[in-house]
Scaffold this active site. Sequence first.
Site, short mmCIF file in Angstrom:
data_model
loop_
_atom_site.label_atom_id
_atom_site.label_comp_id
_atom_site.label_asym_id
_atom_site.label_seq_id
_atom_site.Cartn_x
_atom_site.Cartn_y
_atom_site.Cartn_z
N LYS A 197 -4.59 -6.60 3.53
CA LYS A 197 -4.55 -5.70 2.62
C LYS A 197 -5.96 -5.49 2.05
O LYS A 197 -6.55 -4.29 1.71
CB LYS A 197 -3.57 -5.96 1.38
CG LYS A 197 -3.86 -4.79 0.43
CD LYS A 197 -3.14 -3.72 0.78
CE LYS A 197 -3.25 -2.41 -0.07
NZ LYS A 197 -3.90 -2.28 -1.09
N HIS B 261 -7.69 -3.35 4.92
CA HIS B 261 -6.96 -2.06 4.45
C HIS B 261 -7.84 -1.17 3.59
O HIS B 261 -8.37 -0.14 3.72
CB HIS B 261 -5.53 -2.20 4.20
CG HIS B 261 -4.97 -0.73 3.70
ND1 HIS B 261 -5.45 -0.27 2.60
CD2 HIS B 261 -3.97 0.04 4.43
CE1 HIS B 261 -4.55 0.69 2.38
NE2 HIS B 261 -3.77 1.06 3.51
N ASN B 262 -8.03 -1.93 2.60
CA ASN B 262 -8.57 -1.09 1.36
C ASN B 262 -10.30 -1.05 1.55
O ASN B 262 -10.87 -0.02 1.27
CB ASN B 262 -8.72 -1.92 0.03
CG ASN B 262 -7.19 -1.81 -0.48
OD1 ASN B 262 -6.22 -1.45 0.09
ND2 ASN B 262 -7.28 -1.72 -1.83
N SER C 192 0.78 -1.16 0.03
CA SER C 192 0.13 -0.06 0.00
C SER C 192 0.82 1.17 0.26
O SER C 192 2.05 1.15 0.74
CB SER C 192 -0.98 -0.03 1.23
OG SER C 192 -1.72 1.24 1.22
N GLU D 194 -10.15 1.90 3.80
CA GLU D 194 -9.78 3.08 3.09
C GLU D 194 -11.11 3.82 2.31
O GLU D 194 -11.32 4.91 2.27
CB GLU D 194 -8.68 2.52 1.81
CG GLU D 194 -8.50 3.53 0.60
CD GLU D 194 -7.51 2.82 -0.30
OE1 GLU D 194 -6.57 2.41 0.20
OE2 GLU D 194 -8.06 2.87 -1.54
#
Length: 474
Positions: free
Chosen positions: A183, A186-187, A129, A190
């Site tokens: 990940k 995480h997105n 990232s 986001e």
Amino acid sequence: MGTNYRIGIIGLGTMGRNLLLNIASNGFAAAGYDKDPSKIELLGKEGEGKPVKGFGDLSEFITSLEKPAVIILLVPAGKIVDDVIAELQPLLAKGDIIIDGGNSHFTDTNTRVAKLELAGLHFFGMGVSGGEEGARFGPSLMPGGDKQAYQYAQPILDAIAAKVDGEPCVTYIGPGASGHFVKMVHNGIEYAIMQLIADTYEIMRKGMGFANEKIHETFAAWNKADLQSYLLEITADIFAFKDTDGLFLVDKIKDEAKSKGTGKWTTQISTELELPIPVIDMAVAMRDLSKFKSLRQQFSLAFKKTEKPSSVFKESSFKETLKEAYTFAMIGIYAQGIHLMAKASVAYEYSLRIDEIARIWRGGCIIRSYYLELIRKAFSSNPSLQHLCLDPDVGSIISHTEKSARNLVCEAVQNGISIPAYTSALSYFDALTSADMPTNLIQAQRDFFGAHTYERIGETGVFHTEWNQPLAGV
Ligand code: 6PG
């Protein structure tokens, strides 16, 4: 025939080239491969004076690598990853290492791990990232899976990752596809924080009547203090950016958002794991709703909002209300993502260390923010913390900001201003703080129409009632 490159990257798009330059700047000789000659040419220019070389021939590229070969794939997620692996496989030897640095779905990573293990190749998925700048000057890296292979690549990964307090923003996440899972979450976070900032923009322009300059100033001021975050920083910059004709670029951009899928996957997995993350779900839904432009135009005519925004928005204290409400919802978003990771950690046996994940998210990645240090501390002092908001320090921020979140949501709802990230964060909190939810009624309804049975308070076993039977004596 040279065998002198320590690592190779396949896919010399912006991310691949920048990561290659980052690796080379840290003293590791690095080779790149791409089918597109223009990208190799670009790498040649950008990498002048550095130990990098681009190849257009796959076998020459492989031959140029030290053994065991370490190859990072930075290609679009999906079929392309499998196609590249299929091309690579006959050229590799047992013990070589492939690292998938793209945004692959974690279930695809599971399949690839199993397949390549049979072929004697090491393979692991690694979330990367930080976008273009992160790739060049220090991303946050989330490797998971084959630990031996990770350890072999670790000196390079440590060197190229972002640093916070001198520590690299990379850690071994866990077994299997855990790196890509983390990940993905995480997105999801986001997406939700981006929606929260978009809601805040909506309040500022439609409720408070702020022009772009003032929106820029407000976000920039927030970003200087305890709300410091990468997404607020770039948002402040966006509201200062003017096009060549002197007009604000943001006003010329269509309000229909695209996405590549990681947010949707987070939502899908959360329903599979039965772990609610409503703000992330809402963020995905809002991007989808944004694409219905003509329908929205019809609705805006059919259901016109006639009244002017209430004067409450104009009160000088309202800016502070908004900032506190933002803090409340933002913490809720991190909390939901972390809750999902904790559930997945058990379901998929990932043994995730949430404190370590928060640590490596403090730098390099898109969701980095001041609050991640607080989150790291919360899980480091209590690794079995059930929910972020139950940490005493985080809990006191929630208690302190809750009233502002309510005030903001009330005003927005009264005035017909859509702020779904705020409203869903608050509803989630209100449901979570309900020791008695109205779900006893849902149990009764299910039993009424479908004989699905229900449980009774203080009694064991399941019950079914003939709800249509008239009660004795009635
Ligand atoms: C990152 C970003 C990166 C990418 C997003 C965009 O961490 O660097 O998340 O991976 O920009 O995947 O996602 P959408 O196109 O779905 O918004």
